[in-house]
Design a protein around this motif. Structure first.
Motif, PDB file in Angstrom:
ATOM      1  N   LEU A   2       0.244  10.198  -3.846  1.00  0.00           N
ATOM      2  CA  LEU A   2      -0.783  11.158  -3.462  1.00  0.00           C
ATOM      3  C   LEU A   2      -1.460  10.767  -2.148  1.00  0.00           C
ATOM      4  CD1 LEU A   2      -2.377  11.982  -6.929  1.00  0.00           C
ATOM      5  CD2 LEU A   2      -1.097  13.536  -5.455  1.00  0.00           C
ATOM      6  N   SER A   3      -1.647   9.471  -1.915  1.00  0.00           N
ATOM      7  CA  SER A   3      -2.212   9.028  -0.636  1.00  0.00           C
ATOM      8  C   SER A   3      -1.290   9.420   0.515  1.00  0.00           C
ATOM      9  CB  SER A   3      -2.412   7.508  -0.635  1.00  0.00           C
ATOM     10  OG  SER A   3      -3.338   7.116  -1.605  1.00  0.00           O
ATOM     11  N   PHE A   4      -0.005   9.210   0.336  1.00  0.00           N
ATOM     12  CA  PHE A   4       0.980   9.558   1.359  1.00  0.00           C
ATOM     13  C   PHE A   4       0.967  11.063   1.638  1.00  0.00           C
ATOM     14  CE2 PHE A   4       5.285  11.148   2.205  1.00  0.00           C
ATOM     15  CZ  PHE A   4       5.554  10.526   3.413  1.00  0.00           C
ATOM     16  N   GLY A  26       9.634   2.130   1.128  1.00  0.00           N
ATOM     17  CA  GLY A  26      10.335   0.853   1.234  1.00  0.00           C
ATOM     18  C   GLY A  26       9.631  -0.092   2.185  1.00  0.00           C
ATOM     19  N   ARG A  27       9.093   0.440   3.268  1.00  0.00           N
ATOM     20  CA  ARG A  27       8.345  -0.376   4.220  1.00  0.00           C
ATOM     21  C   ARG A  27       7.033  -0.890   3.619  1.00  0.00           C
ATOM     22  NH1 ARG A  27       9.832   1.138   9.903  1.00  0.00           N
ATOM     23  NH2 ARG A  27      11.736   2.389   9.722  1.00  0.00           N
ATOM     24  N   ALA A  28       6.550  -0.175   2.599  1.00  0.00           N
ATOM     25  CA  ALA A  28       5.322  -0.602   1.914  1.00  0.00           C
ATOM     26  C   ALA A  28       5.621  -1.475   0.700  1.00  0.00           C
ATOM     27  CB  ALA A  28       4.518   0.620   1.485  1.00  0.00           C
ATOM     28  N   LEU A 199       1.087   0.271   6.444  1.00  0.00           N
ATOM     29  CA  LEU A 199      -0.227  -0.349   6.275  1.00  0.00           C
ATOM     30  C   LEU A 199      -1.288   0.694   5.952  1.00  0.00           C
ATOM     31  CD1 LEU A 199      -0.514  -3.089   9.070  1.00  0.00           C
ATOM     32  CD2 LEU A 199      -0.752  -3.438   6.599  1.00  0.00           C
ATOM     33  N   ARG A 200      -1.247   1.826   6.655  1.00  0.00           N
ATOM     34  CA  ARG A 200      -2.251   2.859   6.387  1.00  0.00           C
ATOM     35  C   ARG A 200      -2.065   3.462   5.000  1.00  0.00           C
ATOM     36  NH1 ARG A 200      -3.478   8.385   9.745  1.00  0.00           N
ATOM     37  NH2 ARG A 200      -1.603   9.029   8.607  1.00  0.00           N
ATOM     38  N   THR A 205      -4.397   3.955  -0.278  1.00  0.00           N
ATOM     39  CA  THR A 205      -4.175   3.858  -1.721  1.00  0.00           C
ATOM     40  C   THR A 205      -5.158   2.887  -2.358  1.00  0.00           C
ATOM     41  OG1 THR A 205      -1.825   4.365  -1.461  1.00  0.00           O
ATOM     42  CG2 THR A 205      -2.492   3.289  -3.506  1.00  0.00           C
ATOM     43  N   GLU A 206      -5.319   1.720  -1.763  1.00  0.00           N
ATOM     44  CA  GLU A 206      -6.229   0.724  -2.329  1.00  0.00           C
ATOM     45  C   GLU A 206      -7.673   1.203  -2.298  1.00  0.00           C
ATOM     46  OE1 GLU A 206      -5.738  -3.261  -0.917  1.00  0.00           O
ATOM     47  OE2 GLU A 206      -3.551  -3.146  -0.960  1.00  0.00           O
TER      48      GLU A 206
END
Length: 263
Positions: A2-4, A26-28, A199-200, A205-206
Motif C-alpha cells: 500500500l505504501s508503494f 526485490g531492491r527493498a 529506501l523511500r 512503510t515504517e
C-alpha cells in the motif's frame, strides 16, 4: 504494498506491471514469491484490479484501496503525529458481541485501533476528539451491536492517568525512538541513485506502521519530551531528500499503462 501504491499510483489513473513491482520490492529485500502472493491476495480482497496488456499483467487500484490510501495520506500528511488541536471532547464506543463472533470482534478492534480508540473497559472504547466511525461499523455489519456517544471528562478526572492506563505509551514511545534511530542518519547522508526508491518505500512503510498505532492523544496530557514530534521531523526531512532521486528511479524502473474502463 500500500505504501508503494500510494507513492506511485494513487491519483494517476495508471496500472503498474507486476514485473516492475517485483523489481522494486526485490531492491527493498522482499522476495519475488512474497510479492506475487501479496498481489494475488490483494486482488482477492478487492484492493487491486488486474489489467492484461498482451502477455503482461498490470495491477491498479480499486475504489476500496483508493479509500484506504486517501485515509493513510490524510493521517500522514495532514493530521500529523502530534495533536495540538484537541477540544477537550472524547468519543465513546460500546459494543457487545456474541462469544462466537471472534472474527468480527477482531476486525472491530483492529479498525477501532486504527481510528485512535483504546480500551477503557472491556467493550467500552474511547478516542480523543470527535471520531466518526459509523461507516466502519456499518461496513462490518455491527450497527445493531454498537453504541456511540460524545463525552467530556468530569472536572476531577485525571486524564493523564486514564491515558496511561488505556494506551501503551511506553511501547509507542519506543517505536518513535527506534524510527529516529534507524532513519536520522539519512537526514544528512546522500543515498545512491539506485537505492533511493527502495529506501523511500521502506521509510513510508515504517512510518505508517508507527503512526497507525498512535491515537494522536492530546499533547498536553502526554509525558514531557514526547518523541513523536522529532520522529515526524525525521520522516518529513528524509522523505523530502529521497523523493527527487526516487522519482528518477521510478521513471526508469516502472512500466505503467493507463487504466482501461472495465465494461
Amino acid at each position: 504494498m500500500l505504501s508503494f501504491l500510494g507513492d506511485q499510483v494513487l491519483g494517476r489513473d495508471v496500472c503498474v506491471y507486476s514485473g516492475s513491482v517485483i523489481d522494486v520490492f526485490g531492491r527493498a529485500g522482499v522476495g519475488e514469491h512474497a510479492t506475487r502472493s501479496t498481489l494475488t491476495r490483494m486482488v482477492g480482497r478487492d484492493l487491486l484490479r488486474r489489467q492484461r496488456e498482451g502477455r503482461r499483467m498490470y495491477f491498479g487500484l480499486t475504489e476500496r484501496s483508493e479509500s484506504v490510501l486517501r485515509d493513510g495520506e490524510q493521517r500522514i500528511w495532514e493530521d500529523g503525529a502530534v495533536n495540538r488541536q484537541w477540544d477537550g471532547s472524547w468519543t465513546l464506543l460500546g459494543f457487545s458481541l456474541p462469544e462466537s463472533w471472534q472474527r468480527q470482534r477482531h476486525d472491530l478492534r483492529a479498525q477501532l485501533t486504527w481510528s485512535g480508540f483504546g480500551p477503557l473497559f472491556g467493550g467500552l472504547w474511547i478516542a480523543p476528539g470527535e471520531v466518526d466511525v459509523s461507516a466502519l461499523v456499518t461496513e462490518l455489519g455491527l450497527s445493531a451491536h454498537v453504541k456511540i456517544f460524545r463525552a467530556h471528562a468530569d472536572a476531577g478526572m485525571d486524564i493523564g492517568a486514564m491515558i496511561e492506563e488505556t494506551w501503551a505509551l511506553g511501547e509507542l514511545a519506543t517505536r518513535y525512538e527506534a524510527f529516529v534511530h534507524r532513519w536520522q542518519r539519512w537526514e544528512t547522508t546522500e543515498p545512491a541513485p539506485d537505492e533511493a526508491l527502495a529506501l523511500r518505500l521502506r521509510l513510508s512503510t515504517e512510518w505508517l506502521q508507527v503512526v497507525r498505532r498512535d491515537p494522536r492523544l492530546p499533547v498536553k496530557h502526554l509525558p514531557d519530551n514526547w518523541p513523536a514530534e522529532q520522529a515526524e521531523k525525521t520522516f518529513r526531512t528524509v522523505y523530502a531528500r529521497l523523493t527527487p532521486l526516487a522519482r528518477e528511479s521510478a521513471e526508469q524502473l516502472l512500466d505503467l499503462v493507463p487504466v482501461r474502463i472495465q465494461t
